[in-house]
Motif scaffolding. Sequence first.
Motif, PDB file in Angstrom:
ATOM      1  N   THR A 154     -10.805 -23.421 -17.080  1.00  0.00           N
ATOM      2  CA  THR A 154     -11.253 -22.500 -16.029  1.00  0.00           C
ATOM      3  C   THR A 154     -11.373 -21.051 -16.514  1.00  0.00           C
ATOM      4  O   THR A 154     -11.908 -20.205 -15.806  1.00  0.00           O
ATOM      5  CB  THR A 154     -10.306 -22.565 -14.814  1.00  0.00           C
ATOM      6  N   LYS A 155     -10.902 -20.781 -17.735  1.00  0.00           N
ATOM      7  CA  LYS A 155     -11.051 -19.442 -18.315  1.00  0.00           C
ATOM      8  C   LYS A 155     -12.276 -19.346 -19.230  1.00  0.00           C
ATOM      9  O   LYS A 155     -12.566 -18.284 -19.771  1.00  0.00           O
ATOM     10  CB  LYS A 155      -9.793 -19.074 -19.106  1.00  0.00           C
ATOM     11  N   GLY A 156     -12.967 -20.480 -19.421  1.00  0.00           N
ATOM     12  CA  GLY A 156     -14.161 -20.475 -20.258  1.00  0.00           C
ATOM     13  C   GLY A 156     -13.926 -20.874 -21.696  1.00  0.00           C
ATOM     14  O   GLY A 156     -14.839 -20.800 -22.527  1.00  0.00           O
ATOM     15  N   ARG A 157     -12.715 -21.334 -22.029  1.00  0.00           N
ATOM     16  CA  ARG A 157     -12.422 -21.765 -23.394  1.00  0.00           C
ATOM     17  C   ARG A 157     -12.832 -23.225 -23.573  1.00  0.00           C
ATOM     18  O   ARG A 157     -12.549 -24.067 -22.713  1.00  0.00           O
ATOM     19  CB  ARG A 157     -10.938 -21.593 -23.707  1.00  0.00           C
ATOM     20  N   ILE A 158     -13.465 -23.523 -24.689  1.00  0.00           N
ATOM     21  CA  ILE A 158     -14.000 -24.867 -24.925  1.00  0.00           C
ATOM     22  C   ILE A 158     -12.868 -25.837 -25.260  1.00  0.00           C
ATOM     23  O   ILE A 158     -12.109 -25.619 -26.204  1.00  0.00           O
ATOM     24  CB  ILE A 158     -15.030 -24.845 -26.069  1.00  0.00           C
ATOM     25  N   VAL A 159     -12.790 -26.931 -24.484  1.00  0.00           N
ATOM     26  CA  VAL A 159     -11.769 -27.953 -24.733  1.00  0.00           C
ATOM     27  C   VAL A 159     -12.383 -29.284 -25.174  1.00  0.00           C
ATOM     28  O   VAL A 159     -11.679 -30.178 -25.633  1.00  0.00           O
ATOM     29  CB  VAL A 159     -10.871 -28.175 -23.492  1.00  0.00           C
ATOM     30  N   PHE A 160     -13.707 -29.407 -24.994  1.00  0.00           N
ATOM     31  CA  PHE A 160     -14.395 -30.610 -25.466  1.00  0.00           C
ATOM     32  C   PHE A 160     -15.833 -30.249 -25.808  1.00  0.00           C
ATOM     33  O   PHE A 160     -16.463 -29.437 -25.133  1.00  0.00           O
ATOM     34  CB  PHE A 160     -14.402 -31.709 -24.399  1.00  0.00           C
ATOM     35  N   TYR A 161     -16.341 -30.855 -26.880  1.00  0.00           N
ATOM     36  CA  TYR A 161     -17.753 -30.736 -27.230  1.00  0.00           C
ATOM     37  C   TYR A 161     -18.204 -32.056 -27.840  1.00  0.00           C
ATOM     38  O   TYR A 161     -17.408 -32.781 -28.437  1.00  0.00           O
ATOM     39  CB  TYR A 161     -17.988 -29.582 -28.221  1.00  0.00           C
ATOM     40  N   ASN A 162     -19.469 -32.385 -27.686  1.00  0.00           N
ATOM     41  CA  ASN A 162     -19.981 -33.601 -28.318  1.00  0.00           C
ATOM     42  C   ASN A 162     -20.507 -33.273 -29.719  1.00  0.00           C
ATOM     43  O   ASN A 162     -20.674 -32.101 -30.080  1.00  0.00           O
ATOM     44  CB  ASN A 162     -21.055 -34.250 -27.440  1.00  0.00           C
ATOM     45  N   PRO A 163     -20.766 -34.282 -30.559  1.00  0.00           N
ATOM     46  CA  PRO A 163     -21.155 -34.022 -31.944  1.00  0.00           C
ATOM     47  C   PRO A 163     -22.396 -33.142 -32.101  1.00  0.00           C
ATOM     48  O   PRO A 163     -22.470 -32.343 -33.033  1.00  0.00           O
ATOM     49  CB  PRO A 163     -21.405 -35.429 -32.508  1.00  0.00           C
ATOM     50  N   TYR A 164     -23.372 -33.280 -31.192  1.00  0.00           N
ATOM     51  CA  TYR A 164     -24.587 -32.483 -31.338  1.00  0.00           C
ATOM     52  C   TYR A 164     -24.304 -30.986 -31.204  1.00  0.00           C
ATOM     53  O   TYR A 164     -25.039 -30.159 -31.759  1.00  0.00           O
ATOM     54  CB  TYR A 164     -25.642 -32.902 -30.307  1.00  0.00           C
ATOM     55  N   THR A 165     -23.246 -30.633 -30.492  1.00  0.00           N
ATOM     56  CA  THR A 165     -22.890 -29.228 -30.326  1.00  0.00           C
ATOM     57  C   THR A 165     -22.660 -28.541 -31.671  1.00  0.00           C
ATOM     58  O   THR A 165     -23.041 -27.373 -31.863  1.00  0.00           O
ATOM     59  CB  THR A 165     -21.624 -29.096 -29.455  1.00  0.00           C
ATOM     60  N   VAL A 166     -22.043 -29.242 -32.601  1.00  0.00           N
ATOM     61  CA  VAL A 166     -21.764 -28.671 -33.928  1.00  0.00           C
ATOM     62  C   VAL A 166     -23.074 -28.295 -34.616  1.00  0.00           C
ATOM     63  O   VAL A 166     -23.209 -27.224 -35.213  1.00  0.00           O
ATOM     64  CB  VAL A 166     -20.962 -29.663 -34.796  1.00  0.00           C
ATOM     65  N   ARG A 167     -24.057 -29.173 -34.505  1.00  0.00           N
ATOM     66  CA  ARG A 167     -25.373 -28.912 -35.103  1.00  0.00           C
ATOM     67  C   ARG A 167     -26.070 -27.762 -34.371  1.00  0.00           C
ATOM     68  O   ARG A 167     -26.674 -26.890 -35.005  1.00  0.00           O
ATOM     69  CB  ARG A 167     -26.216 -30.181 -35.030  1.00  0.00           C
ATOM     70  N   PHE A 168     -25.972 -27.753 -33.063  1.00  0.00           N
ATOM     71  CA  PHE A 168     -26.636 -26.720 -32.264  1.00  0.00           C
ATOM     72  C   PHE A 168     -26.071 -25.335 -32.572  1.00  0.00           C
ATOM     73  O   PHE A 168     -26.812 -24.367 -32.749  1.00  0.00           O
ATOM     74  CB  PHE A 168     -26.468 -27.038 -30.776  1.00  0.00           C
ATOM     75  N   LEU A 169     -24.750 -25.242 -32.641  1.00  0.00           N
ATOM     76  CA  LEU A 169     -24.100 -23.950 -32.884  1.00  0.00           C
ATOM     77  C   LEU A 169     -24.100 -23.569 -34.356  1.00  0.00           C
ATOM     78  O   LEU A 169     -23.936 -22.389 -34.692  1.00  0.00           O
ATOM     79  CB  LEU A 169     -22.660 -23.982 -32.369  1.00  0.00           C
ATOM     80  N   ASP A 170     -24.227 -24.582 -35.226  1.00  0.00           N
ATOM     81  CA  ASP A 170     -24.191 -24.355 -36.675  1.00  0.00           C
ATOM     82  C   ASP A 170     -22.896 -23.636 -37.062  1.00  0.00           C
ATOM     83  O   ASP A 170     -22.901 -22.639 -37.779  1.00  0.00           O
ATOM     84  CB  ASP A 170     -25.410 -23.544 -37.124  1.00  0.00           C
ATOM     85  N   LEU A 171     -21.789 -24.197 -36.561  1.00  0.00           N
ATOM     86  CA  LEU A 171     -20.466 -23.641 -36.830  1.00  0.00           C
ATOM     87  C   LEU A 171     -19.515 -24.757 -37.248  1.00  0.00           C
ATOM     88  O   LEU A 171     -19.671 -25.902 -36.812  1.00  0.00           O
ATOM     89  CB  LEU A 171     -19.905 -22.958 -35.583  1.00  0.00           C
ATOM     90  N   PRO A 172     -18.503 -24.447 -38.058  1.00  0.00           N
ATOM     91  CA  PRO A 172     -17.466 -25.446 -38.354  1.00  0.00           C
ATOM     92  C   PRO A 172     -16.718 -25.825 -37.076  1.00  0.00           C
ATOM     93  O   PRO A 172     -16.580 -25.008 -36.152  1.00  0.00           O
ATOM     94  CB  PRO A 172     -16.529 -24.708 -39.332  1.00  0.00           C
TER      95      PRO A 172
END
Length: 264
Positions: A154-172
């Motif tokens: 509820t504070k906006g911190r990411i607690v889950f992401y799917n694998p495509y997110t890593v590619r989209f953000l281009d971040l470790p």
Amino acid sequence: MAPIPRILIVEDDDIICNLITTMLERRGYSVVGRISSGEEAIVKAAELEPDLVLMDISLAGQMDGVAAARYIFQLFQYPIVFLTALADDKLIERAKHAQPLGYILKPFTDKDLSSNVEMALYNHSIRKKYLDAYPIGEPKKLMASLDTLLVMDTKGRIVFYNPYTVRFLDLPENQILMHHWRELMMIVNDQTGEEVPDPVPEVVKQMLVVTHEFNTAVVTKAGKSRKAGVTIRPVKDDKHELIGVFMHIREKTLDQIKMAAKKA
């Protein structure tokens, strides 16, 4: 022949983790993963699809086992058995929100562990018939999606992401979990270049869905800009209490961009 139950262990003490692994494998269970932090456990649970999660309550990292277990059960419906050396009333009250099917106090015996695991597996096989639909979709579909899918607290911190997110953000991966989403990207009006105000507080306060579909782009920390449709909505547990915020980013195809340009 019945499939071998697959167990995910979330424990930050290597000695205890090794002991649990040995006890489980002697009983014929398969240990599919060993995780040391609560935040990592949420993503790995969706990836590994365990039949049961053995969750230590006191963990390294920014999220304890109770918070992680609540997300794992409410999002993906994997059953939880807690492991803990603590048993105070306040902690037990918090733990109830994760709806665990067992609560094992340390130190424990092989029999303590196996009986709790067996009962939890059996009880969940009955309980899951009555569970509501997955609040953000089936784990397999989430992990296979070619859209960017995020769950934030509820504070906006990411607690889950799917694998495509890593590619989209281009971040470790270690630069994604528990970071505020606006540290990693921003939503902008692609006509004016102005940043869209953070929608998470509005979603949390008003419990409504916010959609940015037209003249919208997402700019990542790496500087890449993509035209996209973005939907942000509340995520509720089975008691209709807010547990987080879901963000769905759909990149626009070239045809969709051309069509929108013609309409404009």
